[in-house]
Design a protein around this motif. Sequence first.
Motif, PDB file in Angstrom:
ATOM      1  N   ASP A 130      39.363  37.928  39.568  1.00 15.75           N
ATOM      2  CA  ASP A 130      40.631  38.349  40.184  1.00 15.75           C
ATOM      3  C   ASP A 130      41.076  39.626  39.493  1.00 15.75           C
ATOM      4  OD1 ASP A 130      43.002  38.582  41.526  1.00 15.75           O
ATOM      5  OD2 ASP A 130      44.016  36.962  40.462  1.00 15.75           O
ATOM      6  N   TYR A 131      40.566  40.752  39.955  1.00 12.42           N
ATOM      7  CA  TYR A 131      40.869  42.038  39.327  1.00 12.42           C
ATOM      8  C   TYR A 131      42.337  42.389  39.518  1.00 12.42           C
ATOM      9  CZ  TYR A 131      40.358  46.939  37.997  1.00 12.42           C
ATOM     10  OH  TYR A 131      40.474  48.146  37.366  1.00 12.42           O
ATOM     11  N   GLY A 132      43.020  42.676  38.424  1.00 10.79           N
ATOM     12  CA  GLY A 132      44.450  42.938  38.460  1.00 10.79           C
ATOM     13  C   GLY A 132      45.285  41.689  38.331  1.00 10.79           C
ATOM     14  N   GLY A 133      44.619  40.527  38.259  1.00  8.89           N
ATOM     15  CA  GLY A 133      45.341  39.270  38.114  1.00  8.89           C
ATOM     16  C   GLY A 133      45.709  39.000  36.661  1.00  8.89           C
ATOM     17  N   SER A 134      46.478  37.945  36.448  1.00  6.42           N
ATOM     18  CA  SER A 134      46.912  37.589  35.103  1.00  6.42           C
ATOM     19  C   SER A 134      46.447  36.180  34.762  1.00  6.42           C
ATOM     20  CB  SER A 134      48.435  37.692  34.990  1.00  6.42           C
ATOM     21  OG  SER A 134      48.847  37.584  33.634  1.00  6.42           O
TER      22      SER A 134
END
Length: 211
Positions: A130-134
């Motif tokens: 999940d690129y940009g996820g936390s």
Amino acid sequence: MPRDESICVLGIGNVLWADEGFGVRCVEALQRRYEFAPHVGLIDGGTQGLYLIQHVQQATRLLIFDAIDYGLPAGTLKLIEDDEVPRFMGAKKMSLHQTGFQEVLMLAQLTERYPQRVLLVGCQPEELDDYGGSLRPAVKLAMEDALALGIDALRRWGAMPRPRRHPLPGPDAVTFQQLDLDRYEAGRPAEDAACRHGDERFLPAPARQPA
């Protein structure tokens, strides 16, 4: 305490890939909440691999935070110590940064400049793709127990942790201010609007068409 005592607290991983950022987020939180003795260094190791060798070789005691695939429920913490750490990371690697850091530890052993004590505080991730996820809720919740385990070890090692009396100046933070956890999450689009292949904050702007 010996004059050459040196404690290194190292968070490794990539904060841009969801639970991959667990280790860095732990070090970030420790620095924000605590002050330590002068011989203690906190480092955002990111995915630097062999570039971290000098920090490992100089440390007499090394505390590592990382997301580790234990094959357990998400958010489960597990401790690995001393000579088992490089062997375990090699057998349980889940990303390229762990391959690189395993080599760092093995090189430190070969050069006979391996820390006297090594403690790996690892957390089972839930989501990595999940690129940009936390951090996912289970992993974010596990941070508090991970920090408590880390502080307990640091206290035994003579790091003298104490609650920070004054807010940490932004320029002194181990991570870029733009990637601070609260700021990073506040800028994250809603889940139903976020691109699953990336986050607009980190994608290159489209090229302008000639007039």
